[in-house]
Design a protein around this motif. Structure first.
Motif, PDB file in Angstrom:
ATOM      1  N   UNK A 112     -75.149 -33.236 -23.921  1.00 26.09           N
ATOM      2  CA  UNK A 112     -76.356 -33.241 -23.096  1.00 26.09           C
ATOM      3  C   UNK A 112     -76.036 -32.692 -21.706  1.00 26.09           C
ATOM      4  N   UNK A 113     -74.966 -33.175 -21.100  1.00 24.11           N
ATOM      5  CA  UNK A 113     -74.625 -32.768 -19.733  1.00 24.11           C
ATOM      6  C   UNK A 113     -74.157 -31.315 -19.699  1.00 24.11           C
ATOM      7  N   UNK A 114     -73.783 -30.762 -20.859  1.00 26.78           N
ATOM      8  CA  UNK A 114     -73.477 -29.325 -20.914  1.00 26.78           C
ATOM      9  C   UNK A 114     -74.652 -28.481 -20.432  1.00 26.78           C
ATOM     10  N   UNK A 115     -75.871 -29.000 -20.561  1.00 25.28           N
ATOM     11  CA  UNK A 115     -77.029 -28.265 -20.053  1.00 25.28           C
ATOM     12  C   UNK A 115     -76.904 -27.973 -18.571  1.00 25.28           C
ATOM     13  N   UNK A 116     -76.373 -28.943 -17.815  1.00 21.75           N
ATOM     14  CA  UNK A 116     -76.144 -28.746 -16.382  1.00 21.75           C
ATOM     15  C   UNK A 116     -74.933 -27.846 -16.150  1.00 21.75           C
ATOM     16  N   UNK A 117     -73.844 -28.130 -16.839  1.00 24.61           N
ATOM     17  CA  UNK A 117     -72.610 -27.369 -16.627  1.00 24.61           C
ATOM     18  C   UNK A 117     -72.778 -25.896 -16.951  1.00 24.61           C
ATOM     19  N   UNK A 118     -73.469 -25.608 -18.031  1.00 21.77           N
ATOM     20  CA  UNK A 118     -73.641 -24.219 -18.454  1.00 21.77           C
ATOM     21  C   UNK A 118     -74.406 -23.412 -17.417  1.00 21.77           C
ATOM     22  N   UNK A 119     -75.515 -23.956 -16.915  1.00 26.00           N
ATOM     23  CA  UNK A 119     -76.297 -23.181 -15.944  1.00 26.00           C
ATOM     24  C   UNK A 119     -75.520 -22.987 -14.641  1.00 26.00           C
ATOM     25  N   UNK A 120     -74.724 -23.964 -14.243  1.00 23.30           N
ATOM     26  CA  UNK A 120     -73.918 -23.798 -13.026  1.00 23.30           C
ATOM     27  C   UNK A 120     -72.879 -22.694 -13.215  1.00 23.30           C
ATOM     28  N   UNK A 121     -72.291 -22.611 -14.400  1.00 24.31           N
ATOM     29  CA  UNK A 121     -71.361 -21.529 -14.698  1.00 24.31           C
ATOM     30  C   UNK A 121     -72.046 -20.175 -14.719  1.00 24.31           C
ATOM     31  N   UNK A 122     -73.259 -20.126 -15.272  1.00 24.47           N
ATOM     32  CA  UNK A 122     -74.006 -18.868 -15.305  1.00 24.47           C
ATOM     33  C   UNK A 122     -74.324 -18.381 -13.896  1.00 24.47           C
ATOM     34  N   UNK A 123     -74.645 -19.318 -13.007  1.00 22.42           N
ATOM     35  CA  UNK A 123     -75.028 -18.951 -11.642  1.00 22.42           C
ATOM     36  C   UNK A 123     -73.822 -18.586 -10.796  1.00 22.42           C
ATOM     37  N   UNK A 124     -72.782 -19.411 -10.823  1.00 21.38           N
ATOM     38  CA  UNK A 124     -71.658 -19.259  -9.897  1.00 21.38           C
ATOM     39  C   UNK A 124     -70.414 -18.646 -10.520  1.00 21.38           C
ATOM     40  N   UNK A 125     -70.399 -18.382 -11.815  1.00 20.11           N
ATOM     41  CA  UNK A 125     -69.199 -17.843 -12.452  1.00 20.11           C
ATOM     42  C   UNK A 125     -68.047 -18.817 -12.350  1.00 20.11           C
ATOM     43  N   UNK A 126     -66.857 -18.313 -12.028  1.00 17.01           N
ATOM     44  CA  UNK A 126     -65.679 -19.178 -11.926  1.00 17.01           C
ATOM     45  C   UNK A 126     -65.848 -20.283 -10.898  1.00 17.01           C
ATOM     46  N   UNK A 127     -66.613 -20.024  -9.844  1.00 18.61           N
ATOM     47  CA  UNK A 127     -66.852 -21.042  -8.819  1.00 18.61           C
ATOM     48  C   UNK A 127     -67.762 -22.160  -9.324  1.00 18.61           C
ATOM     49  N   UNK A 128     -68.361 -21.974 -10.493  1.00 25.45           N
ATOM     50  CA  UNK A 128     -69.198 -23.013 -11.083  1.00 25.45           C
ATOM     51  C   UNK A 128     -68.463 -23.915 -12.046  1.00 25.45           C
ATOM     52  N   UNK A 129     -67.182 -23.610 -12.311  1.00 25.82           N
ATOM     53  CA  UNK A 129     -66.368 -24.457 -13.192  1.00 25.82           C
ATOM     54  C   UNK A 129     -65.966 -25.698 -12.411  1.00 25.82           C
ATOM     55  N   UNK A 130     -66.173 -26.877 -12.986  1.00 25.56           N
ATOM     56  CA  UNK A 130     -66.078 -28.115 -12.223  1.00 25.56           C
ATOM     57  C   UNK A 130     -65.480 -29.247 -13.050  1.00 25.56           C
ATOM     58  N   UNK A 131     -65.084 -30.301 -12.337  1.00 27.69           N
ATOM     59  CA  UNK A 131     -64.755 -31.564 -12.988  1.00 27.69           C
ATOM     60  C   UNK A 131     -66.073 -32.239 -13.336  1.00 27.69           C
ATOM     61  N   UNK A 132     -66.041 -33.178 -14.313  1.00 27.52           N
ATOM     62  CA  UNK A 132     -67.314 -33.733 -14.751  1.00 27.52           C
ATOM     63  C   UNK A 132     -67.156 -35.099 -15.394  1.00 27.52           C
ATOM     64  N   UNK A 133     -68.190 -35.904 -15.248  1.00 23.73           N
ATOM     65  CA  UNK A 133     -68.328 -37.144 -15.995  1.00 23.73           C
ATOM     66  C   UNK A 133     -69.673 -37.112 -16.695  1.00 23.73           C
TER      67      UNK A 133
END
Length: 156
Positions: A112-133
């Protein structure tokens, strides 16, 4: 490429900042970081779905919940922009925390939270890769199925 240009390329328009539903502000800047409050998936001031996430009748499907998590992330970016002026000032997304109001048998919170992670990666590229809970909870404010908060680092 500017973040605004990337958003346009992706066909994404950030919403206005969602009004707080209690006594807090949508985002706070502290030094070179911005911390958002938990963002619900408001669209036009209302929640498009409510209830628990899971499989079965009367539950929000994991696919719908992932799309709602995407909406939460976009609402969080709107909150970031409200305190820094431009998302071009974001050096990287540091941490995403996603809360999923889960049926007791549901264990797919990361998807479910991949929905948030994926769009952040699409927008920011490598700078959108993050730690997550990705955390399953019994209930969220206003019976929202999902809530997302961000920590971003700003350029110096």
């Amino acid at each position: 490429m500017s973040v605004d240009a990337r958003l346009a390329e992706l066909g994404i328009t950030l919403p206005d900042v969602a009004a707080p539903v209690a006594s807090y502000v949508p985002a706070v800047r502290s030094g070179s970081s911005v911390y958002t409050a938990g963002q619900l998936p408001f669209v036009g001031g209302s929640l498009p779905a409510t209830g628990k996430v899971g499989e079965g009748d009367g539950l929000v499907s994991p696919e719908v919940a992932a799309d709602l998590a995407r909406t939460c992330a976009l609402n969080a970016l709107a909150a970031v922009r409200s305190v820094v002026g431009s998302l071009d000032d974001v050096a990287r997304v540091v941490k995403v925390t996603g809360f999923v109001a889960s049926d007791p048998s549901f264990t797919g919170q990361p998807g479910v939270v991949n929905g948030a992670s994926t769009v952040l990666g699409e927008i920011f590229g490598d700078a959108g890769v993050h730690a997550r809970s990705a955390v399953g909870v019994a209930v969220l404010p206003l019976d929202a199925p999902v809530e997302v908060e961000l920590i971003v680092e700003l350029v110096s």
